[in-house]
Write a protein that holds these residues in place. Structure first.
Motif, short mmCIF file in Angstrom:
data_model
loop_
_atom_site.label_atom_id
_atom_site.label_comp_id
_atom_site.label_asym_id
_atom_site.label_seq_id
_atom_site.Cartn_x
_atom_site.Cartn_y
_atom_site.Cartn_z
N SER A 170 0.73 -1.24 -0.12
CA SER A 170 -0.05 0.06 0.19
C SER A 170 0.72 1.16 0.02
O SER A 170 2.00 1.33 0.51
CB SER A 170 -0.86 0.06 1.26
N GLY A 171 0.32 2.50 -0.23
CA GLY A 171 1.14 3.58 -0.62
C GLY A 171 0.23 4.79 -0.59
O GLY A 171 -1.10 4.80 -0.33
N VAL A 172 0.77 5.63 -0.43
CA VAL A 172 0.03 7.29 -0.53
C VAL A 172 0.42 8.11 -1.85
O VAL A 172 1.75 8.18 -1.82
CB VAL A 172 0.35 7.90 0.83
N LEU A 173 -0.44 8.37 -2.38
CA LEU A 173 -0.35 9.26 -3.85
C LEU A 173 0.37 10.52 -3.38
O LEU A 173 -0.13 11.20 -2.24
CB LEU A 173 -1.45 9.25 -4.62
N ASN A 174 1.43 10.93 -4.20
CA ASN A 174 2.15 12.19 -3.90
C ASN A 174 1.79 13.30 -4.92
O ASN A 174 2.57 14.35 -5.03
CB ASN A 174 3.78 12.06 -3.66
N LYS A 175 0.74 13.14 -5.42
CA LYS A 175 0.28 14.21 -6.38
C LYS A 175 -1.14 14.25 -6.76
O LYS A 175 -1.78 13.11 -6.37
CB LYS A 175 1.18 13.87 -7.82
N LYS A 176 -1.77 15.26 -7.07
CA LYS A 176 -3.26 15.11 -7.61
C LYS A 176 -3.16 14.24 -8.70
O LYS A 176 -2.44 14.01 -9.83
CB LYS A 176 -3.49 16.54 -8.09
N TYR A 177 -4.21 13.23 -8.80
CA TYR A 177 -4.50 12.19 -9.74
C TYR A 177 -6.13 12.14 -9.92
O TYR A 177 -6.89 12.12 -8.84
CB TYR A 177 -4.21 10.88 -9.17
N VAL A 178 -6.26 12.34 -11.24
CA VAL A 178 -7.75 12.12 -11.59
C VAL A 178 -8.05 10.78 -12.29
O VAL A 178 -7.47 10.63 -13.28
CB VAL A 178 -8.33 13.12 -12.75
N PRO A 179 -8.56 9.94 -11.68
CA PRO A 179 -8.90 8.56 -12.33
C PRO A 179 -9.37 8.50 -13.72
O PRO A 179 -10.25 9.19 -13.72
CB PRO A 179 -9.45 7.69 -11.36
N SER A 180 -8.91 7.67 -14.49
CA SER A 180 -9.44 7.51 -15.69
C SER A 180 -10.37 6.38 -16.09
O SER A 180 -10.35 5.35 -15.32
CB SER A 180 -8.23 7.25 -16.76
N LEU A 181 -11.62 6.58 -16.79
CA LEU A 181 -12.45 5.48 -16.99
C LEU A 181 -11.82 4.70 -18.09
O LEU A 181 -12.66 3.86 -18.64
CB LEU A 181 -13.90 5.95 -17.01
N ASN A 182 -11.12 5.14 -18.85
CA ASN A 182 -10.46 4.46 -19.76
C ASN A 182 -9.71 3.19 -20.02
O ASN A 182 -9.40 2.63 -20.89
CB ASN A 182 -9.47 5.43 -20.68
N TYR A 183 -9.34 2.73 -18.42
CA TYR A 183 -8.61 1.54 -18.30
C TYR A 183 -9.55 0.39 -18.32
O TYR A 183 -10.94 0.49 -18.32
CB TYR A 183 -7.94 1.63 -16.97
N GLU A 184 -9.00 -0.79 -18.58
CA GLU A 184 -9.77 -1.98 -18.76
C GLU A 184 -10.88 -2.06 -17.37
O GLU A 184 -11.84 -2.52 -17.72
CB GLU A 184 -8.57 -3.10 -18.68
N GLN A 185 -10.26 -1.83 -16.27
CA GLN A 185 -11.10 -1.69 -15.05
C GLN A 185 -11.12 -0.17 -14.86
O GLN A 185 -10.43 0.09 -14.27
CB GLN A 185 -10.61 -2.48 -14.00
N PRO A 186 -12.29 0.45 -14.93
CA PRO A 186 -12.36 2.12 -14.67
C PRO A 186 -11.98 2.05 -13.10
O PRO A 186 -12.20 1.30 -12.09
CB PRO A 186 -13.96 2.32 -14.82
N LEU A 187 -11.12 3.20 -12.84
CA LEU A 187 -10.78 3.66 -11.67
C LEU A 187 -11.71 4.79 -10.72
O LEU A 187 -12.31 5.62 -11.72
CB LEU A 187 -9.43 4.16 -11.86
N TYR A 188 -11.66 4.78 -9.65
CA TYR A 188 -12.74 5.80 -9.02
C TYR A 188 -11.82 6.05 -7.56
O TYR A 188 -11.23 5.01 -7.00
CB TYR A 188 -13.98 5.06 -8.66
N TRP A 189 -12.01 7.19 -6.99
CA TRP A 189 -11.63 7.58 -5.87
C TRP A 189 -12.93 7.13 -4.72
O TRP A 189 -13.80 7.56 -4.98
CB TRP A 189 -11.41 8.87 -5.39
N ILE A 190 -12.69 6.44 -3.83
CA ILE A 190 -14.05 5.86 -3.12
C ILE A 190 -13.54 6.38 -1.72
O ILE A 190 -12.56 6.37 -1.06
CB ILE A 190 -13.80 4.45 -2.91
N ASP A 191 -14.55 7.19 -1.13
CA ASP A 191 -14.56 7.79 0.39
C ASP A 191 -14.38 6.64 1.47
O ASP A 191 -14.98 5.84 1.25
CB ASP A 191 -15.95 8.56 0.58
N LEU A 192 -13.16 7.12 2.16
CA LEU A 192 -13.11 5.88 3.21
C LEU A 192 -14.04 5.85 4.42
O LEU A 192 -13.87 4.81 5.20
CB LEU A 192 -11.53 6.45 3.77
N GLN A 193 -15.00 6.77 4.43
CA GLN A 193 -16.26 6.43 5.33
C GLN A 193 -17.39 5.56 4.57
O GLN A 193 -18.21 5.18 5.32
CB GLN A 193 -16.90 7.86 5.45
#
Length: 140
Positions: free
Chosen positions: A84-107
């Motif tokens: 596991s790790g912590v992202l060190n920059k701003k990152y907007v997940p792309s939906l263009n990958y084979e498996q779409p990416l999302y930021w999910i709230d830890l709550q």
């Protein structure tokens, strides 16, 4: 024994975690960590960075991954390596990958088995990862 990895990646504020929405079994249409199979000829550490790059385009310059835990399912002959790790920059997940990416709230309720993969293990993995990583960040 089949070897796989899971890679929880947190934003810098520890408010969100990067997840993919599975488009294939197992866990089709459910949120899960990025990760995948460890190739026969590679180390565990090489495999987590390769999977992270393939699934997110993030590199070791963007996220330093730390070993968190290993899980062995003897009946299924499967070993899972969690880094596991912590992202060190701003990152907007792309939906263009084979498996779409999302930021999910830890709550979120990661024990909701209709939404989240992992058979109820994601919450434990998130808690362990965030606890270890927060200590590492405060030590640096």
């Amino acid at each position: 024994m089949q070897k796989t990895n899971l890679i929880p990646i947190f934003d810098r504020s520890f408010k969100n975690i990067l997840m993919c929405k599975r488009v294939t079994p197992p866990f089709k249409n459910m949120y899960n960590f990025i990760g995948g199979k460890v190739e026969e000829s590679e180390s565990i550490e090489s495999s987590v960075y390769r999977e992270m790059l393939e699934e997110t385009s993030l590199t070791c310059d963007d996220v330093i991954l730390h070993p968190i835990m290993d899980i062995t399912y003897y009946q299924d002959k499967q070993q899972i390596y969690v880094y596991s790790g912590v992202l060190n920059k701003k990152y907007v997940p792309s939906l263009n990958y084979e498996q779409p990416l999302y930021w999910i709230d830890l709550q979120s309720n990661f024990n909701d088995l209709d939404i989240f993969a992992g058979n109820g293990n994601l919450n434990h993995i998130i808690n362990q990862s965030s606890s270890i990583l927060k200590r590492r960040v405060s030590d640096e």
